[in-house]
Design an enzyme around this catalytic site. Structure first.
Site, short mmCIF file in Angstrom:
data_model
loop_
_atom_site.label_atom_id
_atom_site.label_comp_id
_atom_site.label_asym_id
_atom_site.label_seq_id
_atom_site.Cartn_x
_atom_site.Cartn_y
_atom_site.Cartn_z
N CYS A 50 101.21 60.86 26.67
CA CYS A 50 101.28 60.91 25.21
C CYS A 50 101.58 59.56 24.56
O CYS A 50 101.49 59.43 23.34
CB CYS A 50 102.34 61.92 24.77
SG CYS A 50 101.93 63.63 25.18
N HIS A 95 105.03 60.29 17.50
CA HIS A 95 104.27 61.23 18.31
C HIS A 95 104.76 62.64 18.01
O HIS A 95 105.98 62.88 17.90
CB HIS A 95 104.46 60.91 19.79
CG HIS A 95 103.91 61.96 20.70
ND1 HIS A 95 102.61 62.40 20.63
CD2 HIS A 95 104.50 62.68 21.70
CE1 HIS A 95 102.41 63.33 21.55
NE2 HIS A 95 103.54 63.51 22.21
N ASN A 124 100.89 69.49 19.38
CA ASN A 124 100.88 68.22 20.10
C ASN A 124 99.47 67.95 20.60
O ASN A 124 99.01 68.59 21.55
CB ASN A 124 101.87 68.27 21.26
CG ASN A 124 101.93 66.98 22.06
OD1 ASN A 124 101.17 66.06 21.82
ND2 ASN A 124 102.84 66.93 23.02
#
Length: 329
Positions: free
Chosen positions: A116, A256, A286
């Site tokens: 990520c 994020h 996400n």
């Protein structure tokens, strides 16, 4: 001669049409909308549907969106770096496929995998080509089709992830705008807590790995959460400290979108009100490498030249980092 900074001069994005709501997930597993929202902040996520479609198709739409808005000739792009953990296939690189589909036939390209945090890794890498004078126009794509590696019988992971793509264009700037500083970190010991068990060279695909559902995301949520809360907040505070920035100096935090509680903890550490934090996890979940560019794409009209912006991310591996930039347009 003024220092050359790599500045974001355009952004593009793409989200699939299909909306997977918490209500639909309630029909698939033992969970509730309230349980999901309380623990993650996610209300719905987008899912790429259609036979033969993969990450490169979403990325291509994002790239075309940017090219059209900026009125750029695809042949002017010299390099494309794609951050992803869900390439169309093991090889060739998704970046190679994107350049072909989007008509960027003069660009060389490669993929980057840092989970990520991959978009920040790719952004920092791309900046070197601009700052060195090697290239004038570099694209950085963040894209993931997380639905392709999510087990929808596992409520600990399936509630979190969605599909999307985002892209930024980097160009040289000598006015003091662009990327000022980056802090990137990694700790390979974190692989135990967040990984995909099979499909690599250690455990190639077999009937057994498929039957044991080892090609899906595996996560020990509590361990990942504890590490993410501390380290994403720490690195964001550190980059502010070494650039003599206070919370009042920051226009936007672009975090994020892993978990709303992690985002809140990072904002608190930076002394930043939530009104100045980009949050779209409630609508997209996400999307891994797409979260940060997707935020920039959605908030583009609210950004002003000279705004101090901090990008922050945390990913499996573990990887984490923060980037400080002055918005260039």
């Amino acid at each position: 001669m003024n220092k050359v900074h790599a500045a974001i001069t355009a952004v593009g994005g793409y989200v699939p049409d299909y909306v997977l709501t918490n209500a639909e997930l309630e029909t698939m597993m033992d969970t509730t909308d309230e349980w999901i929202q309380t623990r993650t902040g996610v209300k719905e996520r987008r899912i790429q549907k259609g036979v033969g479609l993969g990450s490169s198709d979403m990325a291509t739409e994002a790239v075309k969106d940017l090219l059209k808005k900026k009125n750029i000739n695809p042949l002017d792009i010299e390099l494309l770096i794609c951050a992803t953990v869900t390439p169309d296939m093991q090889f060739p690189a998704a970046a190679n496929i994107i350049t072909d589909k989007a008509g960027l036939t003069n660009a060389w390209s490669f993929d980057m995998n840092a989970a990520c945090c991959g978009f920040l890794y790719a952004l920092t890498t791309a900046a070197q080509y601009i700052e060195s004078g090697r290239h004038k126009k570099v694209m950085v794509v963040g894209v993931d089709k997380m639905s392709s590696i999510v087990n929808y019988e596992d409520r600990t992971t399936s509630i979190l992830f969605g599909d999307a793509a985002g892209v930024v264009l980097l160009e040289p700037n000598t006015e003091g705008y662009g990327m000022i500083d980056s802090l990137l970190r990694s700790n390979g010991m974190g692989r135990t807590f967040l990984h995909q068990k099979a499909g690599g060279s250690v455990k190639p695909a077999s009937i057994e790995t498929v039957m044991n559902k080892e090609h899906y995301i595996y996560q020990e949520g509590q361990q990942v959460f504890k590490f993410a809360v501390k380290n994403m907040a720490d690195v964001s505070a550190e980059i502010m400290e070494r650039n003599n920035l206070k919370g009042s100096d920051i226009a936007w935090l672009v975090p994020h979108q892993a978990n709303k509680r992690i985002i809140t903890a990072t904002a608190d550490r930076m002394n930043l009100p939530m009104e100045q934090v980009m949050i779209n996890i409630d609508r997209y979940g996400n999307t891994t490498n797409a979260t940060i560019p997707l935020c920039l794409w959605e908030w583009e009209s609210k950004l002003h030249k000279g705004d101090n912006i901090v990008l922050a991310a945390f990913g499996g591996g573990f990887t984490w980092g923060a980037t400080y930039m002055k918005w260039a347009y």
